[in-house]
Design a protein around this motif. Structure first.
Motif, PDB file in Angstrom:
ATOM      1  N   SER A 138     -53.457  68.384 -38.862  1.00 51.86           N
ATOM      2  CA  SER A 138     -53.376  67.414 -38.697  1.00 51.86           C
ATOM      3  C   SER A 138     -52.107  67.386 -37.772  1.00 51.86           C
ATOM      4  CB  SER A 138     -52.156  66.447 -40.667  1.00 51.86           C
ATOM      5  OG  SER A 138     -51.446  66.891 -40.392  1.00 51.86           O
ATOM      6  N   SER A 139     -51.326  66.583 -37.348  1.00 55.47           N
ATOM      7  CA  SER A 139     -50.763  66.773 -35.716  1.00 55.47           C
ATOM      8  C   SER A 139     -49.210  66.971 -36.707  1.00 55.47           C
ATOM      9  CB  SER A 139     -50.945  65.515 -34.825  1.00 55.47           C
ATOM     10  OG  SER A 139     -50.523  63.984 -35.667  1.00 55.47           O
ATOM     11  N   HIS A 140     -49.232  66.096 -37.815  1.00 54.68           N
ATOM     12  CA  HIS A 140     -48.042  66.049 -38.315  1.00 54.68           C
ATOM     13  C   HIS A 140     -47.571  67.980 -39.222  1.00 54.68           C
ATOM     14  CE1 HIS A 140     -50.476  62.241 -39.218  1.00 54.68           C
ATOM     15  NE2 HIS A 140     -49.549  62.180 -39.816  1.00 54.68           N
ATOM     16  N   ALA A 141     -48.736  68.851 -39.636  1.00 56.60           N
ATOM     17  CA  ALA A 141     -48.238  69.357 -39.956  1.00 56.60           C
ATOM     18  C   ALA A 141     -48.026  70.415 -38.849  1.00 56.60           C
ATOM     19  CB  ALA A 141     -49.812  70.263 -41.049  1.00 56.60           C
ATOM     20  N   LEU A 142     -49.563  70.323 -37.815  1.00 60.23           N
ATOM     21  CA  LEU A 142     -48.491  71.295 -36.358  1.00 60.23           C
ATOM     22  C   LEU A 142     -47.307  71.342 -36.279  1.00 60.23           C
ATOM     23  CD1 LEU A 142     -52.402  71.372 -35.193  1.00 60.23           C
ATOM     24  CD2 LEU A 142     -51.568  72.919 -36.438  1.00 60.23           C
ATOM     25  N   GLU A 177     -41.978  65.765 -57.078  1.00 58.51           N
ATOM     26  CA  GLU A 177     -43.024  66.608 -57.491  1.00 58.51           C
ATOM     27  C   GLU A 177     -43.393  67.968 -55.793  1.00 58.51           C
ATOM     28  OE1 GLU A 177     -46.535  64.416 -57.897  1.00 58.51           O
ATOM     29  OE2 GLU A 177     -46.515  64.269 -60.216  1.00 58.51           O
ATOM     30  N   ILE A 178     -42.329  66.376 -54.712  1.00 57.59           N
ATOM     31  CA  ILE A 178     -41.566  66.905 -53.405  1.00 57.59           C
ATOM     32  C   ILE A 178     -40.578  66.626 -52.789  1.00 57.59           C
ATOM     33  CG2 ILE A 178     -44.146  66.775 -52.513  1.00 57.59           C
ATOM     34  CD1 ILE A 178     -43.377  64.143 -51.038  1.00 57.59           C
ATOM     35  N   ASP A 179     -39.808  67.283 -52.091  1.00 59.88           N
ATOM     36  CA  ASP A 179     -37.974  67.516 -51.602  1.00 59.88           C
ATOM     37  C   ASP A 179     -38.434  66.538 -50.526  1.00 59.88           C
ATOM     38  OD1 ASP A 179     -37.111  68.842 -54.126  1.00 59.88           O
ATOM     39  OD2 ASP A 179     -38.569  70.615 -52.404  1.00 59.88           O
ATOM     40  N   GLY A 180     -39.648  65.934 -49.648  1.00 62.55           N
ATOM     41  CA  GLY A 180     -39.825  65.374 -48.635  1.00 62.55           C
ATOM     42  C   GLY A 180     -40.979  65.664 -48.156  1.00 62.55           C
ATOM     43  N   PHE A 181     -41.547  64.632 -46.886  1.00 64.57           N
ATOM     44  CA  PHE A 181     -42.518  64.738 -46.285  1.00 64.57           C
ATOM     45  C   PHE A 181     -42.794  63.833 -45.208  1.00 64.57           C
ATOM     46  CE2 PHE A 181     -42.336  60.637 -48.305  1.00 64.57           C
ATOM     47  CZ  PHE A 181     -42.417  59.606 -47.258  1.00 64.57           C
ATOM     48  N   THR A 182     -44.041  64.300 -44.354  1.00 67.91           N
ATOM     49  CA  THR A 182     -44.187  64.382 -43.213  1.00 67.91           C
ATOM     50  C   THR A 182     -45.936  63.490 -43.008  1.00 67.91           C
ATOM     51  OG1 THR A 182     -44.524  64.220 -40.674  1.00 67.91           O
ATOM     52  CG2 THR A 182     -44.944  66.096 -42.493  1.00 67.91           C
ATOM     53  N   GLU A 198     -34.399  60.420 -46.472  1.00 68.49           N
ATOM     54  CA  GLU A 198     -33.044  60.128 -45.500  1.00 68.49           C
ATOM     55  C   GLU A 198     -34.283  60.515 -44.296  1.00 68.49           C
ATOM     56  OE1 GLU A 198     -29.755  61.572 -45.400  1.00 68.49           O
ATOM     57  OE2 GLU A 198     -28.568  60.347 -46.889  1.00 68.49           O
ATOM     58  N   ALA A 199     -34.387  59.995 -43.124  1.00 63.11           N
ATOM     59  CA  ALA A 199     -34.934  60.624 -41.996  1.00 63.11           C
ATOM     60  C   ALA A 199     -34.395  61.733 -41.521  1.00 63.11           C
ATOM     61  CB  ALA A 199     -35.569  59.181 -40.531  1.00 63.11           C
ATOM     62  N   VAL A 200     -35.338  63.335 -40.991  1.00 60.14           N
ATOM     63  CA  VAL A 200     -34.768  63.938 -40.271  1.00 60.14           C
ATOM     64  C   VAL A 200     -35.031  64.431 -39.532  1.00 60.14           C
ATOM     65  CG1 VAL A 200     -35.090  67.239 -40.901  1.00 60.14           C
ATOM     66  CG2 VAL A 200     -34.456  64.811 -42.636  1.00 60.14           C
ATOM     67  N   ALA A 201     -36.434  63.743 -38.730  1.00 57.84           N
ATOM     68  CA  ALA A 201     -36.693  64.310 -37.213  1.00 57.84           C
ATOM     69  C   ALA A 201     -37.703  62.821 -36.596  1.00 57.84           C
ATOM     70  CB  ALA A 201     -37.641  65.031 -37.152  1.00 57.84           C
ATOM     71  N   ALA A 202     -37.816  62.393 -35.920  1.00 56.73           N
ATOM     72  CA  ALA A 202     -38.956  61.201 -35.827  1.00 56.73           C
ATOM     73  C   ALA A 202     -39.997  61.858 -34.228  1.00 56.73           C
ATOM     74  CB  ALA A 202     -38.770  60.318 -34.969  1.00 56.73           C
ATOM     75  N   SER A 203     -41.467  61.935 -34.590  1.00 60.85           N
ATOM     76  CA  SER A 203     -42.223  62.926 -33.542  1.00 60.85           C
ATOM     77  C   SER A 203     -42.517  62.557 -32.378  1.00 60.85           C
ATOM     78  CB  SER A 203     -44.096  62.183 -34.226  1.00 60.85           C
ATOM     79  OG  SER A 203     -44.445  60.704 -33.995  1.00 60.85           O
ATOM     80  N   GLU A 204     -41.883  61.280 -32.036  1.00 62.84           N
ATOM     81  CA  GLU A 204     -41.623  60.931 -30.756  1.00 62.84           C
ATOM     82  C   GLU A 204     -40.147  61.418 -30.220  1.00 62.84           C
ATOM     83  OE1 GLU A 204     -38.903  58.959 -27.906  1.00 62.84           O
ATOM     84  OE2 GLU A 204     -38.421  58.790 -29.716  1.00 62.84           O
ATOM     85  N   ARG A 205     -39.382  61.647 -31.249  1.00 61.69           N
ATOM     86  CA  ARG A 205     -38.650  63.452 -30.298  1.00 61.69           C
ATOM     87  C   ARG A 205     -38.795  64.460 -30.495  1.00 61.69           C
ATOM     88  NH1 ARG A 205     -33.850  60.180 -29.705  1.00 61.69           N
ATOM     89  NH2 ARG A 205     -35.025  58.477 -28.565  1.00 61.69           N
TER      90      ARG A 205
END
Length: 402
Positions: A138-142, A177-182, A198-205
């Motif tokens: 996924s683009s998320h993982a990459l 079960e998880i500490d965060g996700f994308t 909380e948001a850590v990063a946005a793909s647009e940035r």
């Protein structure tokens, strides 16, 4: 009417498909559009590969991976149309996020500094953080791997990536079960709204206008049904223009939020469409005007250089051995020739080239096109690197040095 069944996942970036059906754009082109909602990308992939559907709302890297034989049953897939760019968030539990820059706006606007804060937070965490990703391909993982590695984090050693369907991420956070996700919207915002993240990063940035979902066909079906494919792409182009018009945003959010599609609160869905991201529960939104694009700046055009960037990341993370044959196969997944054929008589933006240097634009740039001019938006990577599809080995060598 030509019946076409398309598999999709409940995500805000399915908007163009939903609008094409609900607003009559498909019907006007003679297409009886049937949308089939799935829960996981693996199930959606199998429906397409085994012919249960004619097309799919698909992760761009997954389309490349299936064609390269990396994901279950190998099958030649083609993506002649991009459904969107950007639209994802990386979110982490508040306990983990406490070690990051306290200002959420600063986090989102300076991802390179945030990546280094993330490395510090890993050192303070009681165990390897477990981060949900929607699919290995996924683009998320990459992009997550790219983001972490920029600060010296080894994504295969220092964190655990757990594959979960996007709609199950919030409950996995709630259960610890998880500490965060994308994931794509609205799921990051749903976790934030619940006080779980909380948001850590946005793909647009992270990669401005980075490739995300594509309309994907089995190549054999696409080539055997050119009239149906062209009609569908014309409907997609009209629906995308409708989706990108701010005047239609409230209606689009209403359509998407319904039980047949996302089954989520309208206000939550509208945040992603408007690019007004609430990064921490109770805070005012952060404006990210290019958070999710459907039509403007030639968004739907399937640049083969973006398919090759995906291939470069597969090579970087040892998911595929580099070869000229694999490179050519990866590039062939994106089909600008089909896009041009389908939309030749329309007003759709039509770049003359099929590839470009990715990450080279820091400001809007008008470019020549067969009909007039097109303005391309900034496509910068957060670390300032540029990807030349003709220099993949040199691009990857730069990471090895750095």
């Amino acid at each position: 009417m030509t019946p076409i069944r398309i598999a999709f996942l409940g995500l805000t970036d399915a908007a163009v498909l939903v609008a094409a059906r609900e607003k009559g754009f498909a019907q006007a082109e003679g297409v009886a559009l049937d949308l089939m909602r799935d829960t996981s990308w693996a199930t959606l992939r199998d429906r397409l590969v085994y012919g249960q559907v004619q097309a799919a709302h698909m992760l761009a890297p997954l389309a490349v991976a299936v064609t390269l034989g990396l994901s279950q049953q190998p099958c030649a897939l083609s993506a002649p149309y991009k459904l969107n760019v950007n639209g994802n968030l990386i979110v982490m539990a508040p306990g983990f996020s406490a070690a990051l820059e306290p200002g959420t706006s600063a986090r989102l606007n300076d991802p390179l500094a945030t990546a280094h804060d993330f490395a510090t937070a890993i050192g303070l965490h009681h165990r390897k953080p477990i981060i949900g990703v929607v699919h290995r391909f996924s683009s998320h993982a990459l992009v997550l791997r790219y983001f972490l590695a920029s600060a010296g984090i080894d994504p295969d050693r220092d964190v655990v990536m757990r594959v979960l369907p996007p709609s199950l991420m919030v409950e996995a956070m709630r259960a610890g079960e998880i500490d965060g996700f994308t994931a794509g919207e609205p799921w990051g915002s749903a976790a934030i709204e619940a006080g779980l993240a909380e948001a850590v990063a946005a793909s647009e940035r992270l990669w401005q206008r980075g490739v995300e979902k594509v309309l994907t066909f089995r190549t054999d079906w696409m080539e055997a049904n050119p009239d149906a494919v062209d009609a569908l792409l014309r409907a997609m182009a009209k629906a995308a223009l409708w989706c990108d018009d701010p005047a239609n945003r409230a209606e689009l959010a209403f359509l998407l939020a319904g039980p047949a599609y996302l089954d989520q609160p309208i206000a939550l869905v509208e945040r992603g469409l408007a690019g007004r991201i609430v990064a921490r529960q109770g805070e005012p939104p952060v404006d990210l005007p290019d958070f999710l694009l459907f039509a403007r700046e030639a968004t739907p055009f399937p640049w083969q250089s973006q398919a090759l960037w995906i291939y470069s990341q597969f090579v970087r993370w040892r998911m595929v051995k580099p070869s000229e044959a694999s490179r050519a196969k990866a590039a062939s997944v994106f089909r600008p020739d089909i896009y041009r054929r389908a939309l030749a008589d329309s007003d759709a933006p039509m770049p003359g080239a099929s590839s470009k240097v990715e990450g080279a634009l820091t400001s809007p740039l008008p470019i020549g096109a067969p009909r007039g001019a097109i303005t391309l938006g900034p496509d910068r990577f957060f670390d300032g690197r540029k990807f030349d599809p003709d220099q993949i080995e040199a691009y990857l060598a730069g990471f090895e040095r750095g």
